[in-house]
Design an enzyme around this catalytic site. Structure first.
Site, short mmCIF file in Angstrom:
data_model
loop_
_atom_site.label_atom_id
_atom_site.label_comp_id
_atom_site.label_asym_id
_atom_site.label_seq_id
_atom_site.Cartn_x
_atom_site.Cartn_y
_atom_site.Cartn_z
N ARG A 59 75.59 2.62 -38.78
CA ARG A 59 76.27 2.47 -40.07
C ARG A 59 77.75 2.21 -39.80
O ARG A 59 78.06 1.20 -39.21
CB ARG A 59 76.01 3.68 -40.96
CG ARG A 59 76.17 3.36 -42.42
CD ARG A 59 75.59 4.40 -43.32
NE ARG A 59 75.82 5.74 -42.87
CZ ARG A 59 75.95 6.78 -43.66
NH1 ARG A 59 75.90 6.62 -44.96
NH2 ARG A 59 76.12 7.99 -43.19
N ASP A 101 72.41 8.24 -36.85
CA ASP A 101 73.82 7.84 -36.74
C ASP A 101 74.74 8.93 -36.19
O ASP A 101 75.83 8.62 -35.71
CB ASP A 101 74.36 7.41 -38.11
CG ASP A 101 73.60 6.25 -38.70
OD1 ASP A 101 73.02 5.48 -37.91
OD2 ASP A 101 73.56 6.11 -39.93
N ARG A 118 65.93 5.29 -49.88
CA ARG A 118 67.23 5.42 -50.56
C ARG A 118 66.85 5.62 -52.04
O ARG A 118 65.75 5.26 -52.45
CB ARG A 118 68.07 4.16 -50.39
CG ARG A 118 68.03 3.61 -48.96
CD ARG A 118 69.30 3.83 -48.20
NE ARG A 118 69.17 3.37 -46.83
CZ ARG A 118 69.56 4.07 -45.77
NH1 ARG A 118 70.10 5.26 -45.91
NH2 ARG A 118 69.45 3.59 -44.55
N GLY A 173 67.81 6.94 -44.20
CA GLY A 173 67.19 6.36 -43.00
C GLY A 173 66.39 7.42 -42.26
O GLY A 173 66.92 8.48 -41.95
N ASP A 186 76.61 10.82 -37.74
CA ASP A 186 77.92 10.78 -38.44
C ASP A 186 78.03 11.87 -39.50
O ASP A 186 78.48 11.61 -40.62
CB ASP A 186 78.12 9.39 -39.07
CG ASP A 186 76.99 9.01 -40.03
OD1 ASP A 186 75.95 9.70 -40.03
OD2 ASP A 186 77.16 8.05 -40.78
N THR A 237 69.56 12.07 -39.11
CA THR A 237 69.93 10.66 -39.12
C THR A 237 70.22 10.24 -37.68
O THR A 237 70.78 11.03 -36.91
CB THR A 237 71.18 10.37 -39.98
OG1 THR A 237 71.71 9.08 -39.64
CG2 THR A 237 72.30 11.38 -39.78
N ASP A 251 74.71 12.36 -44.71
CA ASP A 251 75.71 12.84 -45.67
C ASP A 251 75.54 12.21 -47.06
O ASP A 251 75.88 12.82 -48.07
CB ASP A 251 77.14 12.65 -45.14
CG ASP A 251 77.51 11.20 -44.98
OD1 ASP A 251 76.71 10.45 -44.39
OD2 ASP A 251 78.59 10.81 -45.45
O1 F6P Z 1 71.52 5.57 -41.43
C1 F6P Z 1 70.55 5.08 -40.57
C2 F6P Z 1 70.61 3.58 -40.51
O2 F6P Z 1 69.60 3.14 -39.64
C3 F6P Z 1 71.97 3.00 -40.10
O3 F6P Z 1 72.19 3.06 -38.72
C4 F6P Z 1 71.87 1.61 -40.65
O4 F6P Z 1 73.14 1.06 -40.91
C5 F6P Z 1 71.11 1.80 -41.94
O5 F6P Z 1 70.38 3.03 -41.79
C6 F6P Z 1 70.13 0.71 -42.25
O6 F6P Z 1 69.57 1.00 -43.49
P1 F6P Z 1 68.32 0.24 -44.08
O7 F6P Z 1 67.12 0.65 -43.28
O8 F6P Z 1 68.26 0.72 -45.48
O9 F6P Z 1 68.61 -1.21 -43.93
#
Ligand code: F6P
Length: 331
Positions: free
Chosen positions: A175, A131, A75, A14, A133, A129, A106
């Site tokens: 997340r 998040d 990803r 992300g 986390d 990120t 991570d």
């Molecule tokens: O890790 C960042 C994030 O925005 C999270 O908060 C969320 O759960 C996830 O990515 C969403 O991922 P995507 O954009 O692949 O749907």
């Protein structure tokens, strides 16, 4: 000391506001040390597809204030295939890359660890990120901006909630962690905050949420009531929770899913500074020989932390604020 001549950088997972500021700091620091910098595109996919560009100082002009990432992000399920890490490492070897900097969370660092089994060069992570986390750093790049973005929305929702004397549930990202929700919820004066850290809610155990709402109604009469809900805290998210609460208390509850807006926007000052510091520090530490580490910041000090431990989930959301919110937050 390490003799690095060619350095590569990529952004993965992300995207987070401040990733561009970090790329800029890496390029400027490396250039000052006469190191060439390659940017791989679309996260680890750029390694697998050999999609990259040589970065020069002009590529990072006027990007410190921009959200997203000039290198693009993604990803990369292909990296999780049995041959993925070896293919990624082969690209690094072929292009004579002495070291790779991965800006991500991570999950991206797990990918980096997998590549290390096939790669002779140095690998370092920088936590990027929204998040927050990631263990080994107090804050990740993008977290501060995401809080402000969420807060801006919460303040606006409060206006309309007040006007209509409504109960609103605002779902925030994170997340499986409640960093954004706790921070934005506290700063937005939310009456309740629901995070995965407080345990999984189910339709059968809504009592803990309903009681404070009813209490507040008795105490204040009709008024606005804001519940910040971290994603993944309730099956079906804030919309399903709003429906369940509407049925249970007989008062209409509305849900607002903030979503990806939290990932965008110009990074706030704190994120630009953190990104600059960690990007520059990562290059300096590579030159000192660092490998398989993450460049983080703890108590204001840049420091290294083993990449392998960044996903251990030992860092916890602020226990003081959690206790305080649970004590008074329902009124
Ligand atoms: O890790 C960042 C994030 O925005 C999270 O908060 C969320 O759960 C996830 O990515 C969403 O991922 P995507 O954009 O692949 O749907």
């Amino acid at each position: 000391m390490s003799n690095i001549k060619r350095l590569a950088v990529l952004t993965s997972g992300g995207d987070a506001p401040g990733m561009n500021a970090c790329i800029r700091a890496i390029l400027l620091t490396a250039s000052a040390c006469n190191i060439d910098v390659i940017g791989f595109k679309h996260g680890f996919n750029g390694l697998l597809e050999q999609e990259y560009q040589t970065l020069h100082p002009q590529h990072v002009d006027n990007i410190i204030q921009r959200g997203g990432t000039i290198l693009k992000s993604a990803r990369c399920p292909a990296l999780e295939q049995p041959d993925g890490p070896a293919r990624a490492a082969a690209t690094l070897q072929q292009l004579n890359i002495d070291a790779l900097i991965v800006i991500g969370g991570d999950g991206s660092f797990r990918g980096t660890m997998a590549i290390s089994k096939h790669y002779d060069g140095q690998l370092i992570g920088v936590p990027g990120t929204i998040d927050n986390d990631v263990d080994g750093t107090d804050n990740t790049i993008g977290f501060a901006t995401a809080i402000d973005t969420a807060l801006d929305a919460i303040d606006k929702i409060r206006d309309t909630a007040d006007a209509f004397e409504r109960i609103f549930l605002v779902e925030l990202m994170g997340r499986h962690s409640g960093y954004i929700s706790l921070a934005a919820g506290i700063a937005g004066g939310a009456e309740q905050i629901i995070c995965p850290e407080f345990g999984q809610l189910s339709p059968d155990n809504l009592r803990a949420i309903i009681k404070p709402i009813q209490h507040a109604q008795l105490l204040k009469g009709k008024s606005s009531y804001l519940i910040v809900v971290a994603e993944h805290s309730y099956p079906g998210g804030a919309t399903a929770l709003a429906d369940a609460l509407t049925k249970a208390i007989g008062i209409e509850c509305r849900a607002c899913i903030l979503g990806h807006i939290q990932r965008g926007g110009s990074p706030v000052g704190a994120d630009r500074i953190l990104a600059t510091k960690l990007g520059a520090y990562a290059v300096e530490q590579l030159l000192q020989g660092a490998n398989l580490m993450m460049a983080g910041e703890v108590n204001g000090q840049a420091c290294l932390y083993p990449l392998a431990k960044t996903g251990a989930r030992e860092k916890a959301i602020d226990p003081f604020l959690v206790r305080w919110q649970q004590q008074i937050g329902s009124y």
